[in-house]
Motif scaffolding. Structure first.
Motif, PDB file in Angstrom:
ATOM      1  N   SER A   1       4.424   5.705   2.534  1.00 15.27           N
ATOM      2  CA  SER A   1       3.572   6.890   2.502  1.00 15.27           C
ATOM      3  C   SER A   1       4.637   8.001   1.684  1.00 15.27           C
ATOM      4  O   SER A   1       5.491   8.192   2.302  1.00 15.27           O
ATOM      5  N   ASP A   2       3.956   8.618   0.704  1.00 21.94           N
ATOM      6  CA  ASP A   2       4.420   9.617   0.242  1.00 21.94           C
ATOM      7  C   ASP A   2       3.813  11.024   0.732  1.00 21.94           C
ATOM      8  O   ASP A   2       2.752  11.545  -0.021  1.00 21.94           O
ATOM      9  N   TYR A   3       3.986  11.408   2.068  1.00 24.02           N
ATOM     10  CA  TYR A   3       3.159  12.399   2.496  1.00 24.02           C
ATOM     11  C   TYR A   3       3.589  14.030   2.307  1.00 24.02           C
ATOM     12  O   TYR A   3       2.815  14.801   2.296  1.00 24.02           O
TER      13      TYR A   3
ATOM     14  N   SER B   1       0.997  -1.274  -0.008  1.00 26.83           N
ATOM     15  CA  SER B   1      -0.079  -0.156  -0.106  1.00 26.83           C
ATOM     16  C   SER B   1       0.890   1.178  -0.218  1.00 26.83           C
ATOM     17  O   SER B   1       1.719   1.419   0.946  1.00 26.83           O
ATOM     18  N   VAL B   2       0.667   2.192  -0.998  1.00 26.41           N
ATOM     19  CA  VAL B   2       1.349   3.462  -1.020  1.00 26.41           C
ATOM     20  C   VAL B   2       0.313   4.536  -0.901  1.00 26.41           C
ATOM     21  O   VAL B   2      -0.476   4.768  -1.624  1.00 26.41           O
ATOM     22  N   ALA B   3       0.435   5.233   0.288  1.00 25.00           N
ATOM     23  CA  ALA B   3      -0.654   6.481   0.467  1.00 25.00           C
ATOM     24  C   ALA B   3       0.437   7.671  -0.159  1.00 25.00           C
ATOM     25  O   ALA B   3       1.374   8.052   0.173  1.00 25.00           O
ATOM     26  N   TYR B   4      -0.260   8.110  -1.141  1.00 25.16           N
ATOM     27  CA  TYR B   4       0.385   9.152  -1.947  1.00 25.16           C
ATOM     28  C   TYR B   4      -0.607  10.344  -1.736  1.00 25.16           C
ATOM     29  O   TYR B   4      -1.777  10.679  -2.207  1.00 25.16           O
ATOM     30  N   GLY B   5      -0.170  11.344  -0.781  1.00 24.87           N
ATOM     31  CA  GLY B   5      -0.927  12.529  -0.451  1.00 24.87           C
ATOM     32  C   GLY B   5      -2.001  12.001   0.454  1.00 24.87           C
ATOM     33  O   GLY B   5      -2.926  13.022   0.296  1.00 24.87           O
TER      34      GLY B   5
ATOM     35  N   PHE C   1       9.022   3.055  -5.046  1.00 23.68           N
ATOM     36  CA  PHE C   1       8.877   1.670  -5.995  1.00 23.68           C
ATOM     37  C   PHE C   1      10.183   0.975  -6.167  1.00 23.68           C
ATOM     38  O   PHE C   1      10.051  -0.210  -6.442  1.00 23.68           O
ATOM     39  N   THR C   2      11.243   1.584  -5.882  1.00 16.78           N
ATOM     40  CA  THR C   2      12.600   0.990  -6.038  1.00 16.78           C
ATOM     41  C   THR C   2      12.657   0.128  -4.878  1.00 16.78           C
ATOM     42  O   THR C   2      13.107  -1.108  -5.062  1.00 16.78           O
ATOM     43  N   ASP C   3      12.316   0.598  -3.725  1.00 20.41           N
ATOM     44  CA  ASP C   3      12.154  -0.359  -2.580  1.00 20.41           C
ATOM     45  C   ASP C   3      11.416  -1.584  -2.556  1.00 20.41           C
ATOM     46  O   ASP C   3      11.610  -2.759  -2.320  1.00 20.41           O
ATOM     47  N   ILE C   4      10.136  -1.208  -3.396  1.00 21.82           N
ATOM     48  CA  ILE C   4       9.289  -2.283  -3.598  1.00 21.82           C
ATOM     49  C   ILE C   4       9.738  -3.235  -4.506  1.00 21.82           C
ATOM     50  O   ILE C   4       9.785  -4.721  -4.252  1.00 21.82           O
ATOM     51  N   ALA C   5      10.487  -3.018  -5.555  1.00 16.75           N
ATOM     52  CA  ALA C   5      11.067  -3.844  -6.677  1.00 16.75           C
ATOM     53  C   ALA C   5      12.180  -4.443  -6.035  1.00 16.75           C
ATOM     54  O   ALA C   5      12.276  -5.895  -6.193  1.00 16.75           O
ATOM     55  N   GLY C   6      12.814  -3.907  -5.006  1.00 19.11           N
ATOM     56  CA  GLY C   6      13.888  -4.888  -4.454  1.00 19.11           C
ATOM     57  C   GLY C   6      13.380  -5.727  -3.447  1.00 19.11           C
ATOM     58  O   GLY C   6      14.031  -6.870  -3.202  1.00 19.11           O
ATOM     59  N   ASP C   7      12.135  -5.610  -2.943  1.00 13.49           N
ATOM     60  CA  ASP C   7      11.658  -6.831  -2.175  1.00 13.49           C
ATOM     61  C   ASP C   7      11.587  -8.081  -2.931  1.00 13.49           C
ATOM     62  O   ASP C   7      11.351  -9.089  -2.511  1.00 13.49           O
ATOM     63  N   PHE C   8      11.030  -7.954  -4.359  1.00 14.56           N
ATOM     64  CA  PHE C   8      10.741  -9.021  -5.163  1.00 14.56           C
ATOM     65  C   PHE C   8      12.052  -9.987  -5.230  1.00 14.56           C
ATOM     66  O   PHE C   8      11.507 -11.042  -5.670  1.00 14.56           O
ATOM     67  N   GLY C   9      13.113  -9.524  -5.368  1.00  9.54           N
ATOM     68  CA  GLY C   9      14.471 -10.327  -5.500  1.00  9.54           C
ATOM     69  C   GLY C   9      14.834 -10.452  -6.956  1.00  9.54           C
ATOM     70  O   GLY C   9      15.751 -10.945  -7.283  1.00  9.54           O
ATOM     71  N   GLY C  10      13.945 -10.429  -7.914  1.00 12.36           N
ATOM     72  CA  GLY C  10      14.032 -10.656  -9.311  1.00 12.36           C
ATOM     73  C   GLY C  10      12.999 -10.335 -10.145  1.00 12.36           C
ATOM     74  O   GLY C  10      11.665 -10.502  -9.557  1.00 12.36           O
ATOM     75  N   SER C  11      12.969 -10.449 -11.469  1.00 12.58           N
ATOM     76  CA  SER C  11      11.827 -10.491 -12.170  1.00 12.58           C
ATOM     77  C   SER C  11      11.809 -11.480 -13.228  1.00 12.58           C
ATOM     78  O   SER C  11      12.980 -12.144 -13.544  1.00 12.58           O
ATOM     79  N   ARG C  12      10.604 -11.701 -13.712  1.00 10.58           N
ATOM     80  CA  ARG C  12      10.896 -12.738 -14.832  1.00 10.58           C
ATOM     81  C   ARG C  12       9.490 -12.664 -15.969  1.00 10.58           C
ATOM     82  O   ARG C  12       8.476 -12.104 -15.335  1.00 10.58           O
ATOM     83  N   LEU C  13       9.921 -13.094 -17.041  1.00  7.92           N
ATOM     84  CA  LEU C  13       8.536 -12.876 -18.002  1.00  7.92           C
ATOM     85  C   LEU C  13       7.538 -14.006 -17.872  1.00  7.92           C
ATOM     86  O   LEU C  13       8.257 -15.141 -17.737  1.00  7.92           O
ATOM     87  N   VAL C  14       6.707 -13.946 -17.972  1.00  6.57           N
ATOM     88  CA  VAL C  14       5.525 -15.074 -17.906  1.00  6.57           C
ATOM     89  C   VAL C  14       4.953 -14.992 -19.190  1.00  6.57           C
ATOM     90  O   VAL C  14       4.170 -14.037 -19.946  1.00  6.57           O
ATOM     91  N   PRO C  15       4.992 -16.311 -20.107  1.00  8.46           N
ATOM     92  CA  PRO C  15       4.471 -16.386 -21.236  1.00  8.46           C
ATOM     93  C   PRO C  15       3.052 -15.966 -21.315  1.00  8.46           C
ATOM     94  O   PRO C  15       2.079 -16.459 -20.353  1.00  8.46           O
ATOM     95  N   ASN C  16       2.366 -15.422 -22.370  1.00 13.40           N
ATOM     96  CA  ASN C  16       0.867 -15.194 -22.519  1.00 13.40           C
ATOM     97  C   ASN C  16       0.175 -16.761 -22.159  1.00 13.40           C
ATOM     98  O   ASN C  16      -0.851 -16.257 -21.630  1.00 13.40           O
TER      99      ASN C  16
ATOM    100  N   ASN D   1       9.531   9.506  -1.324  1.00 11.65           N
ATOM    101  CA  ASN D   1       9.730   9.826  -2.939  1.00 11.65           C
ATOM    102  C   ASN D   1       9.257   8.698  -3.612  1.00 11.65           C
ATOM    103  O   ASN D   1       9.554   7.633  -3.317  1.00 11.65           O
ATOM    104  N   LEU D   2       8.071   8.676  -4.413  1.00 15.59           N
ATOM    105  CA  LEU D   2       7.610   7.710  -5.458  1.00 15.59           C
ATOM    106  C   LEU D   2       8.593   6.809  -5.964  1.00 15.59           C
ATOM    107  O   LEU D   2       8.553   5.686  -5.851  1.00 15.59           O
ATOM    108  N   ASN D   3       9.831   7.499  -6.499  1.00 17.67           N
ATOM    109  CA  ASN D   3      10.992   6.666  -7.236  1.00 17.67           C
ATOM    110  C   ASN D   3      11.510   6.037  -6.142  1.00 17.67           C
ATOM    111  O   ASN D   3      11.669   4.652  -6.432  1.00 17.67           O
ATOM    112  N   GLN D   4      11.839   6.267  -4.943  1.00 22.06           N
ATOM    113  CA  GLN D   4      12.545   5.665  -3.908  1.00 22.06           C
ATOM    114  C   GLN D   4      11.382   4.535  -3.594  1.00 22.06           C
ATOM    115  O   GLN D   4      11.912   3.231  -3.226  1.00 22.06           O
TER     116      GLN D   4
END
Length: 133
Positions: free
Chosen positions: A90-92, A55-59, A115-130, A110-113
């Protein structure tokens, strides 16, 4: 692992005309009543089913959720939507945000930071075929 990332100001206040077919008297989904609490309930069900809810509380403001009884703030809504304190951000500093809406576990503002933190929690990404979706 299923993950849901919700970015919102936390103030659920849709007019009845925006929710065709929704109840205007009962507070069970879908309803024009207790909209913030309905969002919390849906997120808690997702968490219970094994989905991690970020959850990202934005404003998020210090007042709102005008359809809800008991009263709840938009910030409290976003805090309770998150699966845990570690998945609440929260980006208050965003326009309209309240400086009382701060994530103690994840203090990035900061929203950029965020989402960088959230992406870091994932540990990696992968493509899922359609054909596997």
């Amino acid at each position: 692992q299923n993950v849901l990332v919700l970015l919102s100001d936390g103030d659920a206040n849709a007019k009845a005309s925006a929710l065709p077919g929704a109840s205007t008297t009962a507070s069970v989904y879908p309803s024009t009543q207790n909209q913030c609490h309905q969002a919390i309930t849906a997120a808690q069900r997702a968490t219970a089913a094994g989905t991690i809810v970020y959850s990202v509380a934005y404003g998020a403001t210090s007042s709102g959720c005008s359809t809800d009884t008991p009263s709840i703030t938009p910030c409290q809504t976003m805090q309770q939507i998150a699966s845990s304190s570690a998945t609440f951000f929260s980006d208050y500093t965003a326009t309209g945000g309240s400086n009382t809406c701060i994530s103690s576990a994840r203090p990035s503002t900061n929203l950029n930071q965020i989402f960088t933190d959230i992406a870091g929690d994932f540990g990696g990404s992968r493509l899922v075929p359609n054909n596997l979706q």
